[in-house]
Design a protein around this motif. Structure first.
Motif, PDB file in Angstrom:
ATOM      1  N   ARG A  67       0.824  -1.205   0.000  1.00 23.57           N
ATOM      2  CA  ARG A  67       0.000   0.000   0.000  1.00 23.57           C
ATOM      3  C   ARG A  67       0.857   1.253   0.000  1.00 23.57           C
ATOM      4  O   ARG A  67       2.002   1.230   0.429  1.00 23.57           O
TER       5      ARG A  67
ATOM      6  N   GLU B 142      -4.299   0.384  -1.998  1.00 23.68           N
ATOM      7  CA  GLU B 142      -3.767  -0.911  -1.590  1.00 23.68           C
ATOM      8  C   GLU B 142      -4.021  -1.970  -2.652  1.00 23.68           C
ATOM      9  O   GLU B 142      -5.070  -1.983  -3.290  1.00 23.68           O
TER      10      GLU B 142
ATOM     11  N   ASN C  17      -8.584   2.892   0.794  1.00 27.27           N
ATOM     12  CA  ASN C  17      -8.874   2.795   2.222  1.00 27.27           C
ATOM     13  C   ASN C  17      -8.839   4.159   2.887  1.00 27.27           C
ATOM     14  O   ASN C  17      -8.076   5.035   2.487  1.00 27.27           O
TER      15      ASN C  17
ATOM     16  N   ARG D 135      -7.952   5.472   6.777  1.00 27.70           N
ATOM     17  CA  ARG D 135      -7.401   5.005   8.057  1.00 27.70           C
ATOM     18  C   ARG D 135      -7.338   6.155   9.049  1.00 27.70           C
ATOM     19  O   ARG D 135      -6.938   7.263   8.714  1.00 27.70           O
TER      20      ARG D 135
ATOM     21  N   GLY E 212      -9.493   1.204   9.999  1.00 29.98           N
ATOM     22  CA  GLY E 212      -9.796   1.667   8.662  1.00 29.98           C
ATOM     23  C   GLY E 212     -10.835   0.816   7.970  1.00 29.98           C
ATOM     24  O   GLY E 212     -11.233  -0.250   8.446  1.00 29.98           O
TER      25      GLY E 212
ATOM     26  N   GLY F 175     -12.180   0.033   3.632  1.00 32.40           N
ATOM     27  CA  GLY F 175     -11.837   0.244   2.230  1.00 32.40           C
ATOM     28  C   GLY F 175     -12.857  -0.343   1.284  1.00 32.40           C
ATOM     29  O   GLY F 175     -13.602  -1.263   1.630  1.00 32.40           O
TER      30      GLY F 175
ATOM     31  N   TYR G 252     -15.107  -5.083  -0.117  1.00 29.19           N
ATOM     32  CA  TYR G 252     -14.942  -4.113   0.961  1.00 29.19           C
ATOM     33  C   TYR G 252     -14.226  -4.787   2.129  1.00 29.19           C
ATOM     34  O   TYR G 252     -14.189  -6.015   2.230  1.00 29.19           O
ATOM     35  N   GLN G 253     -13.628  -3.945   2.981  1.00 31.08           N
ATOM     36  CA  GLN G 253     -12.856  -4.487   4.094  1.00 31.08           C
ATOM     37  C   GLN G 253     -12.868  -3.545   5.288  1.00 31.08           C
ATOM     38  O   GLN G 253     -13.165  -2.361   5.154  1.00 31.08           O
TER      39      GLN G 253
ATOM     40  N   ARG H   9      -7.820  -8.201   9.625  1.00 32.35           N
ATOM     41  CA  ARG H   9      -8.561  -7.654   8.492  1.00 32.35           C
ATOM     42  C   ARG H   9      -9.773  -8.532   8.199  1.00 32.35           C
ATOM     43  O   ARG H   9      -9.678  -9.747   8.153  1.00 32.35           O
TER      44      ARG H   9
END
Length: 172
Positions: free
Chosen positions: A43, A61, A83, A85, A99, A101, A123-124, A144
């Protein structure tokens, strides 16, 4: 897959060098808990605002991973996400960041009698504990949650997974 990973790393490092102060790069490796496979990420981030011990950042990322489904079937994943953060400085060397993303994942399924490729919305959510070894260099441990949407070759969601990761970050 290897070419995509190398290209992502080169792009991340090039972008970081171009932007200078307030920019950072990071890389990590982890383990997907449900699918029991490795995942790698790189990233580049840009600090956009700082208020006391809080830092807001935007990141680009890239990640790649592979899921061996058994019986000669492999699912390869490569994705790109944007993302946000929020980093909170705890005490001199320690920090935590949280965060989320949004992005896309390219999925390739290969088996004895079938091959398919498709893209899916992804998505994360990310939580990180970091330790600054120097003002520029940090080591990080992250958790994550990643959710990959529907792809045409399976008619259903690839699914979600949680990973535990170790990584490094360098602030310019």
């Amino acid at each position: 897959m290897k070419i995509l990973t190398k290209l992502t790393v080169c792009l991340v490092l090039s972008a970081a060098a171009a932007f200078g102060a307030g920019t950072y790069v990071g890389a990590g490796a982890g383990y997907w808990i449900d699918s029991e496979d490795m995942v790698f990420n790189a990233r580049v981030g840009f600090d956009v605002a700082q208020q006391g011990n809080l830092t807001h950042a935007i990141e680009l990322e890239g990640y790649s991973g592979e899921d061996d489904e058994g019986r000669g079937i492999k699912l390869r994943l490569a994705g790109a996400l944007v993302n946000y953060r929020l980093t909170v400085d705890l005490n001199a060397p320690l920090y935590v960041s949280f965060g989320a993303g949004l992005g896309a994942t390219r999925a390739k399924l290969r088996g004895y009698w079938y091959a398919g490729t498709d893209n899916a919305f992804t998505y994360q959510a990310i939580a990180t504990l970091g330790y600054r070894i120097t003002p520029q260099f940090s080591v990080e441990a992250s958790a994550r949650y990643l959710n990959i949407g529907k792809v045409d070759f399976s008619r259903e969601k690839i699914g979600d997974d949680v990973s535990a990761e170790l990584g490094v970050k360098y602030h310019f």
